[in-house]
Design an enzyme around this catalytic site. Structure first.
Site, short mmCIF file in Angstrom:
data_model
loop_
_atom_site.label_atom_id
_atom_site.label_comp_id
_atom_site.label_asym_id
_atom_site.label_seq_id
_atom_site.Cartn_x
_atom_site.Cartn_y
_atom_site.Cartn_z
N HIS A 137 0.81 -1.21 0.00
CA HIS A 137 0.00 0.00 0.00
C HIS A 137 0.85 1.27 0.00
CE1 HIS A 137 0.49 -0.11 4.49
NE2 HIS A 137 0.39 1.20 4.36
N ASP A 167 0.53 -7.68 1.63
CA ASP A 167 0.87 -6.26 1.69
C ASP A 167 2.37 -6.02 1.68
OD1 ASP A 167 0.17 -3.54 1.71
OD2 ASP A 167 0.47 -3.40 3.87
N GLY A 244 3.42 7.07 7.94
CA GLY A 244 4.80 7.22 7.51
C GLY A 244 5.68 6.08 7.98
N SER A 246 4.70 3.04 7.87
CA SER A 246 4.32 1.89 7.06
C SER A 246 5.48 1.45 6.17
CB SER A 246 3.13 2.27 6.19
OG SER A 246 2.23 1.21 6.08
N GLY A 302 -7.42 -25.90 -1.76
CA GLY A 302 -8.58 -26.19 -2.61
C GLY A 302 -9.80 -26.50 -1.79
#
Length: 505
Positions: A137, A167, A244, A246, A302
């Protein structure tokens, strides 16, 4: 001597009175803390001694860890060509609130000047030749990524690859001999151990904060915003993390990387004591895959899972299916995929998975972490309950297409490369809106090509490279084997027609 003492007595008296006055003021303001923006408090004597005793043993470790970590943590500036619209949702807003520090709705804000970043975050150098790990992100939608080292030296970074399911993003700058951090084994992290968070919060470069590990294996249902199959098993910490941070480092007192700071839980968008980091073992697996294969290799059981720990899910399922499944721990299988690894191994609907290898499965997120950190072709031992009886089978994991071997970028479909599926428009819709062609964009992946040019779910793509498209096969036919510039003509939710382009990956 006596004269000297007599002279000092008034000063001592004043000091005592001042101290008593200050103590009284502190207690007064404490009593009214709820009515003020700041609360002041005086710790009890025993508490002060206890805190001093604890900190004395780790103070030097914090200094050493800080000296090791700060040079390896960078600032990342995201420059985007996107224009904000009501349907776009900046991933910085999702994770941290508005990065520019106000609560104004995004569509009412002015866009930053072209020479200003639209978002800022952090990253960690993980090799001396310039590989940098950060959050997906942080780099989402970027047309340019600038990396600034702690010594203020600046570079334009290349995006090597991303993984919205965890992420995680991998960047590269052209430099040698850089300071870097080593990954630690995050499985060995213990709740209560000291950690440091290092990053660039609120524009304050190279900031170090300390705290402890508050919890492990935490899911906060956040990555579903950017992935259909998220993997969440965060390390929770109370080290101060703010916008900031992150993509920055969570390290142990040895200066080893145990996590990548990713998100906070906050009503205000700022630090309230609950920060979350992607575990180092998962982050390392992702970047190794990206470096070696160009994309993340993820295995799947699955199965169609029902999280028994989620009462809302169970209640909704019982209401819809007229069943009476009980809440509890584990993952209930509402079905298994044809020719998937689970079916091949003998698992079936109604089984409850309780363990994968050495990981106890209490919820869906435990299962997704245990399986998602593996590759297609890997085997896992699955413990399950059937009619109350426990059993175990070995399952060979497969990819989403049913394969058991690793893939490279060359093996990807066009839709996987550009980050979008496409559904045909009905003839009635075309007639009603005066369109002669078009497909609906679905499952748009944040950070990939379609997202970068401003397309989100439910936008209508009319033409690709000047050719009308009416199905996913049309898009595939135009772009299969193509490696040049792509022009996409699309309609947004306001009916505006836009043409934008990207280089085919």
């Amino acid at each position: 001597m006596k004269n000297t003492l007599k002279k000092l007595i008034p000063y001592a008296f004043v000091g005592v009175i001042s101290g008593a006055t200050t103590f009284g003021a502190i207690n007064y303001f404490n009593g009214n803390a709820e009515d003020s923006d700041y609360s002041y408090f005086a710790p009890k004597t025993n508490d002060a001694k206890f805190a001093s005793f604890n900190m004395s043993g780790v103070g030097e470790d914090f200094v050493k860890a800080s000296k090791m970590t700060v040079p390896a943590v960078v600032s990342i500036k995201n420059y985007s060509n996107k224009t904000a619209g009501r349907s776009e949702q900046d991933m910085f807003d999702l994770f941290f609130g508005n990065p520019f520090g106000n609560n104004q709705p995004k569509q009412q804000q002015q866009q930053p000047p072209k020479d200003m970043p639209t978002g800022m975050g952090s990253g960690v150098i993980i090799s001396p030749d310039g590989y940098i790990i950060s959050n997906n992100h942080v780099i989402a939608g970027a047309s340019k990524l600038e990396v600034v080292l702690s010594n203020k030296k600046s570079y334009v970074a290349n995006l090597v690859g991303t993984d919205p399911t965890t992420d995680i993003a991998l960047l590269k700058i052209e430099e040698k001999g850089l300071p870097y951090l080593n990954f630690a084994n995050s499985d060995n992290v213990e709740v209560g151990q000291w950690v440091l968070a290092v990053g660039n919060p609120m524009g304050l470069n190279s900031t170090v904060t300390a705290g402890i590990v508050s919890a492990k294996g935490r899911s906060i249902d956040l990555l579903s915003q950017q992935s259909r199959t998220p993997i969440e098993s965060f390390i929770q910490t109370d080290a101060a993390i703010n916008p900031g941070n992150s993509g920055g480092a969570l390290v142990n007192p040895n200066g080893e990387l145990i996590g990548i700071n990713s998100a906070i839980s906050s009503k205000t968008g700022y630090y309230e004591g609950y920060g979350f980091a992607v575990p180092a073992n998962l982050a390392r697996k992702v970047v190794e895959d990206i470096k070696k294969f160009g994309l993340v290799q993820r295995g799947f059981l699955g199965v169609m899972p029902l999280d028994l720990s989620d009462q809302r899910q169970v209640t909704a399922y019982n209401r819809e299916r007229k069943t009476n499944i009980k809440t509890g721990e584990g993952v209930y299988l509402t079905g298994v995929s044809a020719k998937g690894g689970a079916e091949d191994a003998g698992l079936r609907s109604g089984d409850i998975i309780t363990k994968v290898d050495n990981t106890v499965v209490s919820s869906y997120y435990d299962l997704s972490f245990a399986v998602g950190s593996k590759r297609p072709g890997d085997k896992v031992a699955v413990t399950y309950l059937r009619n109350g009886k426990e059993d175990m089978v070995n399952v060979t994991l497969k990819d989403q297409n049913g394969g058991t071997s690793t893939r490279s970028k060359a093996d990807l479909s066009v839709a996987e490369k550009i980050g979008s599926d496409f559904e045909p428009l009905s003839d009635k819709f075309k007639t009603d809106y005066g369109l002669t062609s078009g497909v609906i964009a679905k499952n748009v992946v944040e950070g990939l090509e379609m997202s970068k040019i401003g397309i989100v779910d439910n936008y209508i793509v009319m033409e690709v490279n000047g050719k009308p498209v009416n199905s996913q096969k049309d898009v595939e036919k135009i772009l299969q084997g193509y490696n040049g510039n792509v022009q996409v003509k699309y309609v947004d939710e306001y009916g505006r027609i836009t043409t934008r382009g990207f280089k085919m990956p």
